[in-house]
Write a protein that holds these residues in place. Structure first.
Motif: not given
Length: 108
Positions: A36-46, A96-103
């Motif tokens: 989730f940190v990678d997908i949303f580009d927000i901190s682990q605490p958030a 796709a909306e978040l410009n991320k690829e499925a991993k």
């Protein structure tokens, strides 16, 4: 059966775009906090704060595997939430909306 107040509290959590996207992703598989940190580009605490709120309402459950915490959806007894999630786009569309690829799941 849940009370009106409990249903309102559950639905209030769906009002946040990040939490709604997380829950939509959880429809298809469990996810690790680090994903989730990678997908949303927000901190682990958030991310952990979002998940803590969802866990406190029983909407997600966690399982620890070594140092990793994985989350899964827990809405079997919440038809109001299941109905909303059924209308949400697929994981592929959200990524796709978040410009991320499925991993493939990491952290196992």
């Amino acid at each position: 059966m849940q009370t009106l107040m409990e249903i309102a509290e559950d639905l209030k959590l769906f009002g946040d775009k990040t939490r709604l996207a997380m829950l939509s992703l959880l429809k298809e598989r469990e996810w690790c906090v680090c994903e989730f940190v990678d997908i949303f580009d927000i901190s682990q605490p958030a991310i952990s704060q979002h998940l803590r709120k969802l866990k406190s309402r029983g909407i997600v459950r966690e399982s620890k595997r070594g140092q990793w915490v994985h989350y899964s959806l827990n809405v079997e007894d919440k038809p109001h939430l299941k109905a909303v999630l059924q209308q949400m786009p697929s994981s592929k569309s959200i990524l796709a909306e978040l410009n991320k690829e499925a991993k493939e799941p990491c952290c196992d």
